[in-house]
Design an enzyme around this catalytic site. Structure first.
Site, mmCIF file in Angstrom:
data_model
loop_
_atom_site.group_PDB
_atom_site.id
_atom_site.type_symbol
_atom_site.label_atom_id
_atom_site.label_comp_id
_atom_site.label_asym_id
_atom_site.label_seq_id
_atom_site.Cartn_x
_atom_site.Cartn_y
_atom_site.Cartn_z
ATOM 1 C CG HIS A 241 3.756 10.741 108.057
ATOM 2 N ND1 HIS A 241 2.409 10.546 107.843
ATOM 3 C CD2 HIS A 241 3.824 11.677 109.039
ATOM 4 C CE1 HIS A 241 1.710 11.320 108.650
ATOM 5 N NE2 HIS A 241 2.550 12.016 109.391
ATOM 6 C CD GLU B 15 3.116 16.014 109.485
ATOM 7 O OE1 GLU B 15 2.220 16.886 109.537
ATOM 8 O OE2 GLU B 15 2.999 14.892 110.027
#
Length: 134
Positions: free
Chosen positions: A79, A130
């Site tokens: 991520h 995120e």
């Protein structure tokens, strides 16, 4: 809404070997491992002049990283993390635009001790995102 790139997270099958590679081959400043039981991972942060790399390794048998490594045995980018000023405002804006927040939708405390949320990868070009409040 998003600010600075906080880090790029890479899932790794061998945390010691990956840490040594960044330290010894690339000459980076590698921090010690830290367990994050709420997220099911052990992390190692690598400090770069303009951002960080986060090495992710499974912690416990229900680690979400284990599933990623089962599909990608050599590891890989897991991520990216962007900074936001106010995570609640960012969440509400994203939800209003149709984006999906993973989990309960409530921020959890992340590895830096700050509130974080994850956004569904299908809503962001296949990339797990995120958000971290700064």
């Amino acid at each position: 809404m998003i600010g600075r790139l906080n880090h790029v997270a890479i899932a790794v099958p061998d945390l010691e070997a990956a840490s040594a590679q960044y330290a010894n081959v690339l000459g980076a400043k590698v921090n010690p491992p830290q367990d994050e039981p709420d997220h099911g991972v052990t992390v190692v942060f690598i400090d770069l002049p303009n951002t960080k790399i986060e090495l992710l390794y499974p912690l416990g048998e229900n680690s979400p990283i284990q599933g990623f490594l089962d599909k990608n045995p050599a590891g890989g980018i897991h991520h990216i993390c962007y900074e936001v000023e106010d995570i609640a405002v960012a969440r509400d804006t994203l939800v209003a635009s149709g984006a999906r927040i993973l989990g309960t939708g409530e921020p959890k405390i992340g590895a830096h001790g700050k509130p974080v949320l994850f956004l569904h990868p299908k809503d962001f070009n296949g990339c797990l995102v995120e958000l971290e409040q700064v």
